[in-house]
Write a protein that holds these residues in place. Structure first.
Motif, mmCIF file in Angstrom:
data_model
loop_
_atom_site.group_PDB
_atom_site.id
_atom_site.type_symbol
_atom_site.label_atom_id
_atom_site.label_comp_id
_atom_site.label_asym_id
_atom_site.label_seq_id
_atom_site.Cartn_x
_atom_site.Cartn_y
_atom_site.Cartn_z
ATOM 1 N N UNK A 158 44.078 44.415 32.490
ATOM 2 C CA UNK A 158 43.581 43.049 32.684
ATOM 3 C C UNK A 158 42.848 42.919 34.020
ATOM 4 N N UNK A 159 43.279 43.692 35.013
ATOM 5 C CA UNK A 159 42.540 43.708 36.280
ATOM 6 C C UNK A 159 41.148 44.282 36.056
ATOM 7 N N UNK A 160 41.080 45.347 35.264
ATOM 8 C CA UNK A 160 39.789 45.926 34.924
ATOM 9 C C UNK A 160 38.905 44.949 34.173
ATOM 10 N N UNK A 161 39.510 44.180 33.253
ATOM 11 C CA UNK A 161 38.752 43.154 32.526
ATOM 12 C C UNK A 161 38.180 42.122 33.486
ATOM 13 N N UNK A 162 39.011 41.685 34.433
ATOM 14 C CA UNK A 162 38.565 40.680 35.396
ATOM 15 C C UNK A 162 37.419 41.219 36.252
ATOM 16 N N UNK A 163 37.539 42.469 36.689
ATOM 17 C CA UNK A 163 36.478 43.083 37.487
ATOM 18 C C UNK A 163 35.185 43.204 36.686
ATOM 19 N N UNK A 164 35.320 43.500 35.397
ATOM 20 C CA UNK A 164 34.128 43.633 34.558
ATOM 21 C C UNK A 164 33.448 42.277 34.358
ATOM 22 N N UNK A 165 34.253 41.224 34.228
ATOM 23 C CA UNK A 165 33.676 39.880 34.108
ATOM 24 C C UNK A 165 32.922 39.516 35.383
ATOM 25 N N UNK A 166 33.510 39.856 36.546
ATOM 26 C CA UNK A 166 32.817 39.613 37.814
ATOM 27 C C UNK A 166 31.510 40.401 37.851
ATOM 28 N N UNK A 167 31.564 41.659 37.381
ATOM 29 C CA UNK A 167 30.349 42.476 37.322
ATOM 30 C C UNK A 167 29.313 41.837 36.399
ATOM 31 N N UNK A 168 29.801 41.231 35.292
ATOM 32 C CA UNK A 168 28.885 40.549 34.380
ATOM 33 C C UNK A 168 28.205 39.361 35.034
ATOM 34 N N UNK A 169 28.960 38.612 35.838
ATOM 35 C CA UNK A 169 28.382 37.468 36.558
ATOM 36 C C UNK A 169 27.345 37.950 37.573
#
Length: 201
Positions: A158-169
Motif C-alpha cells: 500500500x505504501x508502494x501504491x501511494x508512492x505510485x499515485x504521487x508519481x502519477x500526480x
C-alpha cells in the motif's frame, strides 16, 4: 555500425524485459525479490550507460534513440504486470488509472518531443526538476510493488501504491509543463519545418 559499450548496456536493459516477465510469473520462492532485483539492475544500467557515454564521449544516434525507448518499455511492462496481478478492490481501479496516466504521458511527451524536433524547437521541452522527481518516485514505487505484490501482508504494498499515485500526480504536473513550454508552437497558425524534415516529405 559499431556498437559502443553504453549502447551494449542499453541493449542489455532491453533484454532484461522478458527475463523480468518470466521471473515475475515463475512459482518459486523469492520470485518477487528476483523480479525486483532485475528491475533495479535495469535502473543501474540506465544510469551507467549515460555516465559512460558522457565520460568516454561514446555517443551514437542508435544509442540516443534506444536509451529512452528502453526506459519507457521497462516502466510500461512493469506497470502492466502489477495491474494484472493486483489483489483487487477499488485499489485495483486506482492502480489501473495511475498506470494509464503514466504510460499515456510517456507516449504523449515522446510524440511532443519528436514533433518539436521536426520544427527545430526540441530545446524548449527539456526535462525539468518535477520530471526528475517523478522518475525517482516512480522507480521507488515500482520496486516496492514488485517486492510486495504477493506478500501475505500488503502493508508495504500500500505504501508502494501511494508512492505510485504521487508519481502519477507529478506525471500530470510535468506533462503540463512540457505542454506549456511547447504551446506557442502548438497554437501557431503554421510551423516552419527544419531542413531535414522538408527533405523527408
Amino acid at each position: 555500425m559499431r556498437i559502443n559499450l553504453p549502447t551494449w548496456l542499453t541493449i542489455f536493459r532491453v533484454l532484461l524485459l522478458p527475463v523480468m516477465v518470466v521471473v515475475f510469473y515463475l512459482p518459486f520462492k523469492g520470485h518477487n525479490l528476483t523480479a525486483a532485483l532485475v528491475f533495479v539492475l535495469a535502473g543501474v544500467t540506465d544510469w551507467l550507460d549515460g555516465f559512460l557515454a558522457r565520460r568516454l564521449n561514446q555517443t551514437s544516434p542508435f544509442g540516443a534513440f534506444l536509451d529512452p525507448v528502453a526506459d519507457k518499455l521497462m516502466v510500461a511492462v512493469t506497470l502492466f504486470l502489477l495491474v494484472q496481478s493486483h489483489p483487487g478492490g477499488w485499489q485495483s481501479v486506482l492502480m489501473a488509472v495511475t498506470a494509464s496516466i503514466i504510460v499515456g504521458r510517456e507516449i504523449s511527451v515522446s510524440a511532443l518531443r519528436e514533433w518539436m524536433a521536426q520544427i527545430g524547437a526540441r530545446s524548449t521541452v527539456q526535462v525539468a526538476f518535477v520530471g526528475k522527481l517523478k522518475t525517482v518516485m516512480q522507480m521507488v514505487a515500482l520496486v516496492v510493488l514488485l517486492l510486495q505484490h504477493d506478500a501475505e501482508t500488503l502493508r508495504l504494498y500500500h505504501i508502494g501504491e501511494a508512492l505510485l499515485v504521487v508519481a502519477g500526480i507529478l506525471t500530470i504536473w510535468s506533462g503540463l509543463g512540457y505542454l506549456r513550454a511547447a504551446w506557442p508552437s502548438l497554437s501557431a497558425d503554421s510551423v516552419m519545418l527544419d531542413e531535414s524534415e522538408k527533405k523527408s516529405q
